[in-house]
Enzyme design. Structure first.
Site, PDB file in Angstrom:
ATOM      1  N   MET A  35       0.881  -1.547   4.492  1.00  0.00           N
ATOM      2  CA  MET A  35      -0.385  -0.962   4.046  1.00  0.00           C
ATOM      3  C   MET A  35      -1.563  -1.897   4.350  1.00  0.00           C
ATOM      4  SD  MET A  35      -1.257   0.192   0.128  1.00  0.00           S
ATOM      5  CE  MET A  35      -1.474  -1.377  -0.681  1.00  0.00           C
ATOM      6  N   GLN A 110       5.650  -0.803   3.085  1.00  0.00           N
ATOM      7  CA  GLN A 110       5.882   0.649   3.200  1.00  0.00           C
ATOM      8  C   GLN A 110       6.490   1.024   4.561  1.00  0.00           C
ATOM      9  OE1 GLN A 110       1.953   2.284   2.440  1.00  0.00           O
ATOM     10  NE2 GLN A 110       1.315   2.124   4.578  1.00  0.00           N
ATOM     11  N   ASP A 227       7.871 -10.996  -6.542  1.00  0.00           N
ATOM     12  CA  ASP A 227       6.905 -10.012  -6.068  1.00  0.00           C
ATOM     13  C   ASP A 227       6.001  -9.538  -7.207  1.00  0.00           C
ATOM     14  OD1 ASP A 227       5.610  -7.767  -4.834  1.00  0.00           O
ATOM     15  OD2 ASP A 227       7.283  -7.666  -3.418  1.00  0.00           O
ATOM     16  N   HIS A 283       5.101 -11.003  -2.513  1.00  0.00           N
ATOM     17  CA  HIS A 283       5.244  -9.937  -1.517  1.00  0.00           C
ATOM     18  C   HIS A 283       4.883 -10.393  -0.088  1.00  0.00           C
ATOM     19  CE1 HIS A 283       6.016  -5.839  -0.541  1.00  0.00           C
ATOM     20  NE2 HIS A 283       4.815  -5.621  -0.043  1.00  0.00           N
TER      21      HIS A 283
END
Ligand SMILES: *[C@@H]1O[C@H](CO)[C@@H](O)[C@H](O)[C@H]1NC(C)=O
Ligand SMILES: *[C@@H]1O[C@H](CO)[C@@H](O)[C@H](O)[C@H]1NC(C)=O
Length: 300
Positions: A35, A110, A227, A283
């Site tokens: 993203m 994603q 994360d 992340h």
């Protein structure tokens, strides 16, 4: 005359034979960014492409661009129907002469669940290994933090999701709504999620999805152990919140998707095809040495 015709025929066939039959070169790699990112940012996907090419000389690496420009590619990571994106990618892969013998794939965030949709929907050319780097295989329920400079976009996304993640208007346009998984509204999710509920067999079983996913050699899932951006991080190993609440999570093996084996994941697990890797850090904070030691072997 006959000999000439024969020779011409042979010459015409030659590139095909050499191209498709030549398996001596490294297996190509297809990358799908996350993203707010793009195919070719030298600090993210460009860097990954570079270090893979350094480690595996001669490898063909395709970093997917969704749209015609880099700006469009980035915008489409927020505002484009994911099913259309997957169709577009399948078309690209089918037409790419370098991929016809098969390829490995690696999705970031994603991009991890998007490439799984490619594996399930587009068996040709064949995908060998699928590597999901922090992908949200069971979706998300929250956007606790957003990457980098896109925080104003994230505030807007949160507002849209609150207003109605499962409405037609939001589903059709907002990428993150299409993998929004509300454990308090499980039925709405199953009914109206146009992307994730479909690839996770929530509305009945598509046998082709199952067959195609099971054709993978390995399905590698990397979870970031610290994360703070993915809610819940368990989704990176295909786990999720236990239905009806948003506190306690269950691992993949305790979900009905697994126990009913709607997607073949149980059979894949028993055949040793599922690989669960954990890496310390937030992340997408992948230490390069860890990447060399743990990911490169799946690309060789
Ligand atoms: C097969 O592929 C390798 C690596 O791309 C190349 O070096 C080699 O020349 C090819 N062999 C044939 C017969 O085309
Ligand atoms: C990251 O998470 C792991 C597993 O929960 C934990 O052992 C480790 O201490 C954490 N590391 C940091 C830097 O917070």
């Amino acid at each position: 005359m006959a000999a000439l015709r024969w020779l011409c025929g042979l010459l015409l066939l030659l590139p095909l034979v050499l191209g498709a039959g030549n398996r001596t070169g490294p297996v190509p790699l297809v990358i799908w960014h996350g993203m707010g990112d793009s195919c070719c940012n030298p600090a993210s996907m460009g860097y990954i492409k570079k270090i893979v090419e350094e480690k595996i000389p001669g490898i063909y690496v395709l970093s997917l661009k969704i749209g015609t420009t880099i700006i469009e590619d980035m915008e489409n990571s927020f505002f484009m129907n994911v099913n259309d994106q997957v169709t577009q990618v399948c078309d690209t892969l089918t037409k790419d002469p370098n991929l016809q013998g098969g390829y490995n794939s690696m999705g970031f965030s994603q991009g991890g669940q998007f490439l799984r949709a490619v594996a399930q929907r587009c068996p040709s050319p064949p995908m060998f290994n699928l590597i999901s780097i922090g992908g949200q295989q069971q979706g998300v329920y929250g956007f606790p933090r957003c990457p980098g400079e896109s925080s104003h976009i994230c505030d807007w996304i949160r507002k849209m999701l609150d207003l109605g993640a499962y409405t037609k208007a939001v589903q059709g346009r907002l990428v993150q709504a299409q993998y929004w998984h509300d454990p308090l509204k499980e039925e709405e999710y199953q009914k109206y999620s146009i992307f994730l509920a479909d690839i996770n067999q929530e509305r009945g079983i598509n046998e082709l999805y199952k067959k195609n996913l099971m054709a993978l050699k390995k399905f590698v899932m990397v979870k970031f152990l610290n994360d703070t951006m993915v809610d819940p991080p368990a989704s990176e190993w295909f786990g999720f919140y236990r239905s009806g609440q948003a506190k306690e999570t269950v691992p993949l093996q305790e979900t009905s998707l697994y126990t009913e084996d709607r997607l073949g994941l149980q059979q894949m697990d028993k055949a040793g095809k599922l690989v669960f890797l954990g890496v310390e850090g937030d992340h997408l904070q992948l230490p390069v040495e860890w990447f060399y030691a743990n990911i490169i072997p799946f690309l060789n």
